[in-house]
Design a protein around this motif. Structure first.
Motif, PDB file in Angstrom:
ATOM      1  N   UNK A 131       0.721  -1.005  -0.094  1.00  0.00           N
ATOM      2  CA  UNK A 131       0.042   0.024  -0.039  1.00  0.00           C
ATOM      3  C   UNK A 131       0.618   1.303   0.139  1.00  0.00           C
ATOM      4  N   UNK A 132       2.044   1.267   0.727  1.00  0.00           N
ATOM      5  CA  UNK A 132       2.914   2.297   0.671  1.00  0.00           C
ATOM      6  C   UNK A 132       3.273   2.719  -0.751  1.00  0.00           C
ATOM      7  N   UNK A 133       3.622   1.697  -1.378  1.00  0.00           N
ATOM      8  CA  UNK A 133       3.913   2.041  -2.892  1.00  0.00           C
ATOM      9  C   UNK A 133       2.982   2.151  -4.044  1.00  0.00           C
ATOM     10  N   UNK A 134       1.785   2.424  -3.562  1.00  0.00           N
ATOM     11  CA  UNK A 134       0.670   2.409  -4.606  1.00  0.00           C
ATOM     12  C   UNK A 134       0.399   3.765  -5.238  1.00  0.00           C
ATOM     13  N   UNK A 135       0.238   4.749  -4.162  1.00  0.00           N
ATOM     14  CA  UNK A 135       0.081   6.274  -4.590  1.00  0.00           C
ATOM     15  C   UNK A 135       1.295   7.087  -4.764  1.00  0.00           C
ATOM     16  N   UNK A 136       2.474   7.011  -4.308  1.00  0.00           N
ATOM     17  CA  UNK A 136       3.543   7.667  -4.450  1.00  0.00           C
ATOM     18  C   UNK A 136       4.105   7.739  -5.934  1.00  0.00           C
ATOM     19  N   UNK A 158       9.697   1.000 -11.741  1.00  0.00           N
ATOM     20  CA  UNK A 158      10.646   0.088 -11.139  1.00  0.00           C
ATOM     21  C   UNK A 158      11.148   0.658  -9.928  1.00  0.00           C
ATOM     22  N   UNK A 159      11.263   1.960  -9.562  1.00  0.00           N
ATOM     23  CA  UNK A 159      11.994   2.090  -8.445  1.00  0.00           C
ATOM     24  C   UNK A 159      10.975   1.690  -7.346  1.00  0.00           C
ATOM     25  N   UNK A 160       9.932   1.807  -7.373  1.00  0.00           N
ATOM     26  CA  UNK A 160       8.930   1.188  -6.432  1.00  0.00           C
ATOM     27  C   UNK A 160       8.841  -0.246  -6.311  1.00  0.00           C
ATOM     28  N   UNK A 161       8.710  -0.950  -7.630  1.00  0.00           N
ATOM     29  CA  UNK A 161       8.673  -2.296  -7.334  1.00  0.00           C
ATOM     30  C   UNK A 161       9.934  -3.103  -6.718  1.00  0.00           C
ATOM     31  N   UNK A 162      10.898  -2.640  -7.209  1.00  0.00           N
ATOM     32  CA  UNK A 162      12.252  -2.917  -6.601  1.00  0.00           C
ATOM     33  C   UNK A 162      12.491  -2.602  -5.087  1.00  0.00           C
ATOM     34  N   UNK A 163      11.542  -1.826  -4.540  1.00  0.00           N
ATOM     35  CA  UNK A 163      11.738  -1.210  -3.164  1.00  0.00           C
ATOM     36  C   UNK A 163      11.014  -2.437  -2.276  1.00  0.00           C
ATOM     37  N   UNK A 164      10.124  -3.074  -2.818  1.00  0.00           N
ATOM     38  CA  UNK A 164       9.350  -4.201  -2.013  1.00  0.00           C
ATOM     39  C   UNK A 164      10.316  -5.284  -1.679  1.00  0.00           C
ATOM     40  N   UNK A 165      11.058  -5.988  -2.335  1.00  0.00           N
ATOM     41  CA  UNK A 165      11.907  -6.915  -1.730  1.00  0.00           C
ATOM     42  C   UNK A 165      12.939  -6.280  -0.565  1.00  0.00           C
ATOM     43  N   UNK A 166      13.216  -5.078  -0.951  1.00  0.00           N
ATOM     44  CA  UNK A 166      14.159  -4.457   0.240  1.00  0.00           C
ATOM     45  C   UNK A 166      13.217  -4.121   1.450  1.00  0.00           C
ATOM     46  N   UNK A 167      12.211  -3.634   1.280  1.00  0.00           N
ATOM     47  CA  UNK A 167      11.412  -3.378   2.618  1.00  0.00           C
ATOM     48  C   UNK A 167      10.964  -4.703   3.209  1.00  0.00           C
ATOM     49  N   UNK A 168      10.653  -5.865   2.440  1.00  0.00           N
ATOM     50  CA  UNK A 168      10.632  -7.208   3.194  1.00  0.00           C
ATOM     51  C   UNK A 168      11.730  -7.720   4.095  1.00  0.00           C
TER      52      UNK A 168
END
Length: 262
Positions: A131-136, A158-168
């Protein structure tokens, strides 16, 4: 099945929406100030005035383009540091809080293994991370268009999608702290300290003889500069982060299975 994941996930929706809106406002503010900042300040000269260790810690390459400005002001600060620390802190309370408040005995009385309990609690973190990566990204792309700056839609996504594994991976650090410590407050402080220490170690040891030590830091494998400035997507790094998350999850499950809940 996944009853705990659905329950925890629903409880996190409202806070996650607030988080997404807050990050979007931060993105809008950064984009809004960029034109005046660029017009009034020689950005490359400004960077030259900073000490090299500070530039290294913050991962600054250039601020002369909107992509470089966003990589520094928004993604390094907002995603790598703030959001990474928030996910580690938030996840650190998932198990430790129930132990701290005496609720864990009730949960373990259910037909639910300790391994599954940890796994389902961790799975609920998908809500704030996604959710944190949906609107920004929408705000970033539209904002760039409004100030007549060019940003690739694919790079922004891509910069948001690639942040997802980092945040996990950051959440995985919090999970280990959560099963290792009985007190939620202590677990959260440990998670914050370890995550920030990893950030500093990766930043400060880069390019030194001890650079290999930084390989354990999730921050090494997510670089917004590569995406926004070079259009390069580090899929191997994303894979390493995914593997790191799995290792942290399995380690947390094994640790919790062997723990004595007082």
């Amino acid at each position: 099945m996944f009853e705990l994941t659905r329950y925890d996930g629903r409880r996190r929706i409202r806070g996650s929406l607030y988080l997404s809106v807050g990050l979007s406002l931060l993105a809008a503010m950064v984009i809004w100030v960029y034109p005046s900042f660029q017009a009034e300040v020689d950005l490359d000269q400004l960077l030259a005035a900073y000490p090299e260790p500070i530039l290294q810690v913050m991962g600054v390459q250039t601020m002369a383009s909107l992509g470089g400005f966003l990589a520094f002001e928004l993604y390094t600060f907002g995603w790598i540091i703030l959001l990474g620390l928030y996910l580690a802190y938030s996840t650190a309370g998932t198990i430790a809080d129930d132990v701290d408040r005496g609720r864990m005995d009730v949960l373990l009385a259910m037909p639910l293994s300790r391994t599954r309990l940890v796994g389902e609690r961790f799975a609920a973190m998908v809500v704030p991370i996604v959710v944190a990566n949906l609107l920004p990204p929408i705000v970033v792309y539209v904002g760039a268009e409004l100030i007549d700056e060019s940003l690739s839609a694919a790079d922004v996504l891509a910069v948001h999608l690639l942040s997802i594994p980092y945040l996990f991976a950051c959440a995985g650090i919090g999970l280990v702290a959560s099963v290792a410590v009985d007190r939620a407050g202590i677990a959260q402080r440990v998670a914050l300290g370890v995550t920030f220490a990893l950030f500093l170690s990766e930043s400060l040891l880069s390019g030194t003889d001890a650079e290999a030590v930084g390989a354990i830091a999730p921050m090494r494998y997510y670089d917004p500069n590569e995406v926004l400035l070079e259009g390069t997507y580090d899929l191997a790094g994303a894979g390493i982060l995914a593997a790191m998350t799995v290792v942290l999850l399995v380690a947390s499950q094994l640790w919790f299975r062997r723990r004595d809940i007082g």
